[in-house]
Design an enzyme around this catalytic site. Structure first.
Site, mmCIF file in Angstrom:
data_model
loop_
_atom_site.group_PDB
_atom_site.id
_atom_site.type_symbol
_atom_site.label_atom_id
_atom_site.label_comp_id
_atom_site.label_asym_id
_atom_site.label_seq_id
_atom_site.Cartn_x
_atom_site.Cartn_y
_atom_site.Cartn_z
ATOM 1 N N ARG A 256 -9.776 -1.884 -3.092
ATOM 2 C CA ARG A 256 -9.649 -3.336 -3.044
ATOM 3 C C ARG A 256 -10.829 -4.036 -3.708
ATOM 4 O O ARG A 256 -10.861 -5.247 -3.756
ATOM 5 C CB ARG A 256 -9.588 -3.771 -1.590
ATOM 6 C CG ARG A 256 -8.208 -4.348 -1.209
ATOM 7 C CD ARG A 256 -8.267 -4.606 0.258
ATOM 8 N NE ARG A 256 -7.332 -5.520 0.778
ATOM 9 C CZ ARG A 256 -6.316 -5.157 1.551
ATOM 10 N NH1 ARG A 256 -6.055 -3.891 1.750
ATOM 11 N NH2 ARG A 256 -5.557 -6.074 2.104
ATOM 12 N N ARG B 48 1.408 -9.952 12.792
ATOM 13 C CA ARG B 48 -0.003 -9.586 12.692
ATOM 14 C C ARG B 48 -0.874 -10.833 12.843
ATOM 15 O O ARG B 48 -0.525 -11.890 12.356
ATOM 16 C CB ARG B 48 -0.273 -8.942 11.327
ATOM 17 C CG ARG B 48 0.158 -7.495 11.268
ATOM 18 C CD ARG B 48 0.108 -6.922 9.875
ATOM 19 N NE ARG B 48 -1.065 -7.281 9.098
ATOM 20 C CZ ARG B 48 -1.335 -6.793 7.892
ATOM 21 N NH1 ARG B 48 -0.515 -5.896 7.341
ATOM 22 N NH2 ARG B 48 -2.404 -7.165 7.227
ATOM 23 N N LYS C 271 3.782 -4.012 -0.820
ATOM 24 C CA LYS C 271 3.156 -2.689 -0.976
ATOM 25 C C LYS C 271 3.564 -1.734 0.148
ATOM 26 O O LYS C 271 3.915 -0.591 -0.111
ATOM 27 C CB LYS C 271 1.619 -2.813 -0.990
ATOM 28 C CG LYS C 271 1.075 -3.684 -2.106
ATOM 29 C CD LYS C 271 -0.447 -3.632 -2.181
ATOM 30 C CE LYS C 271 -1.164 -4.200 -0.975
ATOM 31 N NZ LYS C 271 -0.989 -5.659 -0.776
ATOM 32 N N ARG D 208 -7.025 -14.561 2.810
ATOM 33 C CA ARG D 208 -6.780 -13.236 2.226
ATOM 34 C C ARG D 208 -6.401 -13.349 0.748
ATOM 35 O O ARG D 208 -6.756 -12.487 -0.064
ATOM 36 C CB ARG D 208 -5.676 -12.518 3.026
ATOM 37 C CG ARG D 208 -6.186 -12.068 4.394
ATOM 38 C CD ARG D 208 -5.055 -11.730 5.343
ATOM 39 N NE ARG D 208 -4.276 -10.594 4.934
ATOM 40 C CZ ARG D 208 -2.989 -10.413 5.260
ATOM 41 N NH1 ARG D 208 -2.347 -11.322 5.977
ATOM 42 N NH2 ARG D 208 -2.356 -9.347 4.866
ATOM 43 N N ARG E 96 7.019 -11.987 8.298
ATOM 44 C CA ARG E 96 6.855 -10.537 8.486
ATOM 45 C C ARG E 96 6.640 -10.197 9.959
ATOM 46 O O ARG E 96 5.910 -10.882 10.672
ATOM 47 C CB ARG E 96 5.648 -10.054 7.679
ATOM 48 C CG ARG E 96 5.325 -8.579 7.914
ATOM 49 C CD ARG E 96 4.486 -7.983 6.826
ATOM 50 N NE ARG E 96 3.091 -8.375 6.874
ATOM 51 C CZ ARG E 96 2.185 -7.932 6.010
ATOM 52 N NH1 ARG E 96 2.539 -7.111 5.037
ATOM 53 N NH2 ARG E 96 0.940 -8.315 6.098
#
Ligand code: AMP
Length: 224
Positions: free
Chosen positions: A88, A160, A13, A171, A127
């Protein structure tokens, strides 16, 4: 133009939102980034949000909705914007509908980035994010030129805290329970386009871009 990007963590995203924004100069509204900034600056919002973000849970709707309402009425949002990571929950989506009704604005399209578990894990564990400009890298598919440094601004790249395996699992559970009902919510409104997000980000982007041309919100197809 108002676009919503819907999908699990790791769907792409953020990268897709940044690319749309670069091409048509409308801002990305990424609630996760706004919350992380607030946490870094230790603001009142940051103090409330911290435990939720770090553990992979959702920050309560009331705070997130307030952030979004404030942000979308800023002048740079007049031409439109891209939501990354909002709404969300069904409650957030309903609240957003009410805000848009009041402001006389409409969602042009919701893109659902349908992603397998394997892709999510492989994208998120590799990431890295720039602490200065927010640019996103992937150590496997899109590594920085110099280790741990951003190509664009030279900022330091970090992983992160919520991209570690245990939190990623949490998550994904939260996404399945609270966010995935939004797929049928927007399907019923006839504004949802589903894209297989296990493909390369470039291929995902092409499908999305062609759809925007198809529905008439982008006139200049030469931009591609
Ligand atoms: P993201 O950067 O979109 O992956 O979001 C990181 C974290 O910020 C999430 O795991 C949540 O804790 C929080 N967050 C971001 N967007 C929302 C939202 N719309 N509602 C509630 N919490 C959010």
């Amino acid at each position: 133009m108002i676009i919503i990007l819907l999908g699990p963590p790791g769907a792409g995203k953020g990268t897709i939102a940044n690319e749309i924004s670069r091409r048509i100069s409308i801002p990305v509204i990424a609630t996760g980034n706004i919350l992380r900034n607030a946490i870094d600056k230790n603001t009142d919002l940051g103090k409330i949000a911290k435990s939720f973000v770090v553990s992979g849970k959702l920050v309560p709707d009331e705070f997130v909705i307030r952030i979004v309402e404030d942000r979308i009425t800023e002048s740079d949002c007049e031409k439109g914007f891209i939501f990354d990571g909002f709404p969300r929950t069904t409650n957030q989506a309903r609240e957003l509908d009410m805000v848009f009704k009041r402001l006389d604005r409409n969602i042009d399209q919701v893109f659902y980035l349908d992603t397998s578990y394997e892709t999510i894990i492989s994208r998120l564990s590799a990431r890295r994010v720039c602490t200065k400009c927010g640019a996103i890298y992937n150590l496997k598919y899109d590594p920085p030129e110099k280790a741990d440094l951003c190509n664009k601004c030279g900022g330091k790249l970090i992983q992160r805290v919520d991209d570690q395996e245990e939190t990623i699992k949490k998550r994904i559970d939260v996404y399945n329970e609270e966010t995935s009902p939004l797929i049928s919510y927007y399907e019923k409104m006839n504004i949802l386009t589903k894209i297989n997000a296990d493909q390369d980000l470039e291929d995902i982007f092409k499908i999305l871009w062609n759809r925007l041309i198809e529905i008439g919100v982008i006139k200049n197809s030469k931009l591609w």
